[in-house]
Structure formats: structure tokens, C-alpha cells
Design an enzyme around this catalytic site. Structure first.
Site, short mmCIF file in Angstrom:
data_model
loop_
_atom_site.label_atom_id
_atom_site.label_comp_id
_atom_site.label_asym_id
_atom_site.label_seq_id
_atom_site.Cartn_x
_atom_site.Cartn_y
_atom_site.Cartn_z
CG ASP A 107 -5.33 9.58 -8.45
OD1 ASP A 107 -5.80 8.65 -7.76
OD2 ASP A 107 -4.31 10.20 -8.12
CB ILE A 108 -7.49 4.17 -9.36
CG1 ILE A 108 -6.17 3.97 -8.63
CG2 ILE A 108 -7.44 3.66 -10.77
CD1 ILE A 108 -5.86 2.49 -8.40
CD GLN A 161 7.22 10.94 -5.15
OE1 GLN A 161 8.12 11.64 -4.65
NE2 GLN A 161 7.27 10.47 -6.37
CG HIS A 209 2.78 11.34 -9.56
ND1 HIS A 209 3.73 10.52 -8.99
CD2 HIS A 209 1.92 11.66 -8.57
CE1 HIS A 209 3.45 10.37 -7.71
NE2 HIS A 209 2.37 11.05 -7.41
P1 AMP Z 1 1.41 10.56 -4.57
O1 AMP Z 1 0.97 10.21 -3.19
O2 AMP Z 1 1.57 12.02 -4.84
O3 AMP Z 1 2.61 9.73 -4.93
O4 AMP Z 1 0.22 10.16 -5.52
C1 AMP Z 1 0.05 8.89 -6.08
C2 AMP Z 1 -1.31 8.91 -6.68
O5 AMP Z 1 -1.41 7.78 -7.52
C3 AMP Z 1 -2.46 8.83 -5.68
O6 AMP Z 1 -3.33 9.93 -5.87
C4 AMP Z 1 -3.11 7.49 -5.99
O7 AMP Z 1 -4.51 7.57 -5.85
C5 AMP Z 1 -2.71 7.26 -7.43
N1 AMP Z 1 -2.61 5.87 -7.87
C6 AMP Z 1 -2.04 4.84 -7.22
N2 AMP Z 1 -2.09 3.72 -7.97
C7 AMP Z 1 -2.68 4.08 -9.14
C8 AMP Z 1 -3.03 3.38 -10.34
N3 AMP Z 1 -2.78 2.07 -10.49
N4 AMP Z 1 -3.65 4.05 -11.33
C9 AMP Z 1 -3.94 5.38 -11.19
N5 AMP Z 1 -3.63 6.09 -10.09
C10 AMP Z 1 -3.02 5.45 -9.08
#
Ligand code: AMP
Length: 138
Positions: free
Chosen positions: A33-34, A96, A102
Site C-alpha cells: 500500500d503506497i 472504500q 481488496h
Molecule cells: P480503500 O479505501 O479500502 O479502498 O483502500 C484503498 C487503499 O489503496 C488505500 O489504503 C490506499 O493507500 C491504497 N492505494 C491507492 N492507490 C494505490 C496505488 N497506486 N498503489 C498501492 N496502493 C494504493
């Protein structure tokens, strides 16, 4: 529910944008996760196009949990995590932000989830160093 083919995780699955990959098999992908909530925060996604748990096939859900188990074990072994928290949000109403199913696999404790979600970008080299430790423990 209609699936958005241009969401960021769909682009990662198609190789259109990069990720720090931890593990991949026929049905799933795991990557860092970034904007992590703890050091080592990872995401597990199915290759199946599904927005929430309620759109996901049973087979894909099962494949995701098998990968979650692998990643969580590797976080415990590779990072010395005492515990691993799973978080999984379904729909904007739950907060989300990326509309591809995920599971967050977060080394640490429930208290770490009080930190803001998806807000602060981590240093790429730091993420890569943590990823290397997790991958070495897989
Ligand atoms: P959610 O809010 O449960 O949909 O979580 C989405 C997650 O994706 C968050 O923890 C973000 O930090 C993560 N995220 C968003 N863009 C990316 C990306 N390009 N690569 C890795 N993680 C990401």
C-alpha cells in the site's frame, strides 16, 4: 453493480501503472500500500473484476484469503510483527476509495487503524526495503 475498468487497481493488474509486488498467482496479486497505516501494510486483490465482497465469486474470495494468509505469515516472520490486522471496506458508504475488491493486510494492532486511512504517501525506497523483507519470508 457496474465495474469501473479504469480504477487504479485494474490498471495495476493490466501493468499500466507500477506497484511494489509481493506475490502473484493465477487468481490474486499482493502489493505494498503506497499510503500505509503501518510499516509493511499490504493489499491483496483478486484478478477477477469485482468492486466489493458482494460482487466477488466464492472461488475468488477463497483465493484471496489463501494469499492473505501467505502475506500475513510473511509479515510476522519477515518484519517480526506481533499481530496482523485485516481490513476490508465495501462501498463508498464504508469509506472504500478504490472500487476494486481488496483486503488490507496490516502488521500491527487495531490501535494503528486510528491513523488516517489513505492519506500520507510513504517513501518508495522505504516501501521497497520492507517489501524485500516480506518477500524473503514468503
Ligand atoms: P480503500 O479505501 O479500502 O479502498 O483502500 C484503498 C487503499 O489503496 C488505500 O489504503 C490506499 O493507500 C491504497 N492505494 C491507492 N492507490 C494505490 C496505488 N497506486 N498503489 C498501492 N496502493 C494504493
Amino acid at each position: 453493480m457496474s465495474y469501473d475498468n479504469n480504477n487504479i487497481f485494474a490498471k495495476i493488474l493490466r501493468g499500466e501503472i507500477p506497484c511494489i509486488k509481493l506475490y502473484e498467482d493465477t487468481h490474486t496479486l499482493a502489493f505494498m500500500d503506497i499510503m500505509p497505516q503501518t510499516d509493511g501494510h499490504a493489499l491483496v486483490i483478486p484478478k477477477e473484476a469485482a468492486e466489493t465482497l458482494f460482487d466477488l465469486s466464492d472461488a475468488a474470495a477463497q483465493a484471496c484469503m489463501a494469499t492473505v494468509r501467505k502475506i500475513g505469515e510473511a509479515q510476522k516472520k519477515g518484519l517480526g510483527a506481533d499481530g496482523v490486522v485485516l481490513m476490508q471496506l465495501n462501498g463508498p458508504g464504508a469509506g472504500q476509495t478504490v472500487p476494486h475488491f481488496h483486503i488490507h493486510v496490516i502488521p500491527g494492532s487495531i490501535g494503528d487503524l486510528r491513523r488516517p486511512h489513505a492519506t500520507v504517501m510513504a517513501d518508495q525506497n522505504h516501501l521497497k526495503a520492507l517489501a524485500a523483507k516480506i518477500v524473503a519470508a514468503l
